[in-house]
Each structure stands twice: as structure tokens, then as C-alpha cells.
Design a protein around this motif. Structure first.
Motif, PDB file in Angstrom:
ATOM      1  N   GLU A 198      -0.089   5.278   1.474  1.00 51.99           N
ATOM      2  CA  GLU A 198      -0.446   6.645   2.300  1.00 51.99           C
ATOM      3  C   GLU A 198      -0.805   7.223   1.408  1.00 51.99           C
ATOM      4  O   GLU A 198      -2.468   7.788   2.269  1.00 51.99           O
ATOM      5  N   TRP A 199      -0.614   7.598  -0.012  1.00 53.65           N
ATOM      6  CA  TRP A 199      -1.432   8.951  -0.985  1.00 53.65           C
ATOM      7  C   TRP A 199      -2.542   7.859  -1.673  1.00 53.65           C
ATOM      8  O   TRP A 199      -3.532   8.520  -1.939  1.00 53.65           O
ATOM      9  N   CYS A 200      -2.454   6.201  -1.037  1.00 59.83           N
ATOM     10  CA  CYS A 200      -4.092   5.848  -2.127  1.00 59.83           C
ATOM     11  C   CYS A 200      -4.622   5.527  -1.306  1.00 59.83           C
ATOM     12  O   CYS A 200      -5.002   5.246  -0.384  1.00 59.83           O
ATOM     13  N   GLU A 201      -6.179   6.613  -1.320  1.00 57.56           N
ATOM     14  CA  GLU A 201      -7.048   6.188  -0.930  1.00 57.56           C
ATOM     15  C   GLU A 201      -8.104   4.965  -0.956  1.00 57.56           C
ATOM     16  O   GLU A 201      -8.235   4.408  -0.168  1.00 57.56           O
ATOM     17  N   PRO A 202      -8.038   3.961  -1.924  1.00 61.84           N
ATOM     18  CA  PRO A 202      -8.715   2.691  -1.317  1.00 61.84           C
ATOM     19  C   PRO A 202      -7.735   2.093  -0.769  1.00 61.84           C
ATOM     20  O   PRO A 202      -8.230   1.088  -0.064  1.00 61.84           O
ATOM     21  N   CYS A 203      -6.509   2.424  -0.548  1.00 63.97           N
ATOM     22  CA  CYS A 203      -5.337   1.401   0.287  1.00 63.97           C
ATOM     23  C   CYS A 203      -5.852   1.430   1.619  1.00 63.97           C
ATOM     24  O   CYS A 203      -5.684   1.396   2.995  1.00 63.97           O
ATOM     25  N   HIS A 204      -6.004   3.552   2.536  1.00 59.10           N
ATOM     26  CA  HIS A 204      -6.894   3.258   3.327  1.00 59.10           C
ATOM     27  C   HIS A 204      -8.553   3.074   3.919  1.00 59.10           C
ATOM     28  O   HIS A 204      -8.752   2.788   4.771  1.00 59.10           O
ATOM     29  N   ILE A 205      -9.030   2.376   2.248  1.00 56.56           N
ATOM     30  CA  ILE A 205     -10.753   1.397   2.488  1.00 56.56           C
ATOM     31  C   ILE A 205      -9.706   0.076   3.340  1.00 56.56           C
ATOM     32  O   ILE A 205     -10.863  -0.267   4.510  1.00 56.56           O
ATOM     33  N   LEU A 265      -9.065  -2.677  -4.608  1.00 62.59           N
ATOM     34  CA  LEU A 265     -10.083  -2.578  -3.777  1.00 62.59           C
ATOM     35  C   LEU A 265     -11.348  -3.754  -4.105  1.00 62.59           C
ATOM     36  O   LEU A 265     -11.514  -3.304  -5.185  1.00 62.59           O
ATOM     37  N   HIS A 308       0.978  -1.127   0.251  1.00 64.45           N
ATOM     38  CA  HIS A 308      -0.073  -0.217  -0.303  1.00 64.45           C
ATOM     39  C   HIS A 308       0.836   1.080  -0.223  1.00 64.45           C
ATOM     40  O   HIS A 308       2.331   0.675  -0.045  1.00 64.45           O
TER      41      HIS A 308
END
Length: 123
Positions: free
Chosen positions: A44-51, A106, A42
């Protein structure tokens, strides 16, 4: 007193979350692990990663025999190259030192559960 001791013992069996710091740690805690390991590449800048990452933690937390390793693609270019990670999130499943499954992007909960169930088999 026995009940208290038993609770401590069972809580120590919760899955391990491993944040990979270097290649040696990846080798020892993922490739040479006795437990199957889900590796989450992953950024840090990846929005799908934060989900995806919290969802994977939630699904794995009750599996005492499966570990979850987090690899930040910004800090581990060699691992990204080795595992041919072209996009994030990218997830690989490692069992007995071999990649047995993977997915990119995702995905829905059932796909993650299928991956976990495949690793959970005693084969």
C-alpha cells in the motif's frame, strides 16, 4: 431473450482478480490454476504499485483465460520469501504451476503486454 442470455454468459468470462488472503488460497488459485496467473506483489505504501496495478488490471481485463492475483507483501512474508521478492512492485507469471517470467519495478506497457502475450499462448 436469447441475446440477453448471451450477454450475461460473455460477461461472466471476464478475468478474475484474486486478492490473496493466505498461502492455501495462493496454492489453489495460483499454483494449481488451470489459467495462467499474473501475480502482483505490492504494498500500500508503494507509489509505483499504485500505478502498475491499475494498468495491469486494464490490460488483463479482456483476457478471459488469464487471471491477476494481488499479494500484499506486508501480509504474506512467507510468499515474499518463497518467491525471493526483494523490491516492489514485483510481478511473476505462473503457468501450469511454474514461474515462466517475472519483472521488478514500474515497467512500460509494452513489457506488460509481452508478459500477457507469453501467457496467452496455447503452449
Amino acid at each position: 431473450m436469447k441475446k440477453f442470455v448471451r450477454n450475461i454468459t460473455s460477461s461472466s468470462n471476464l478475468h478474475k482478480l484474486i486478492t490473496i488472503k493466505n498461502n492455501d488460497e495462493f496454492l489453489s488459485k495460483v499454483m494449481n490454476s488451470e489459467n495462467p496467473v499474473i501475480v502482483n506483489f505490492h504494498a500500500e505504501w508503494c507509489e509505483p504499485c499504485h500505478i502498475l496495478t491499475p494498468k495491469m488490471k486494464e490490460l488483463v481485463e479482456h483476457k478471459d483465460n488469464i487471471d491477476l492475483a494481488i499479494v500484499d507483501v506486508e501480509n504474506h512474508a512467507e510468499l515474499v520469501h518463497t518467491f525471493e521478492v526483494k523490491a516492489v512492485p514485483a510481478v511473476i507469471a505462473v503457468k501450469n504451476g511454474l514461474v515462466v517470467d517475472k519483472f521488478i519495478g514500474l515497467v512500460d506497457t509494452s513489457m506488460i503486454e509481452n508478459l500477457i502475450n507469453k501467457l496467452d499462448k496455447k503452449i
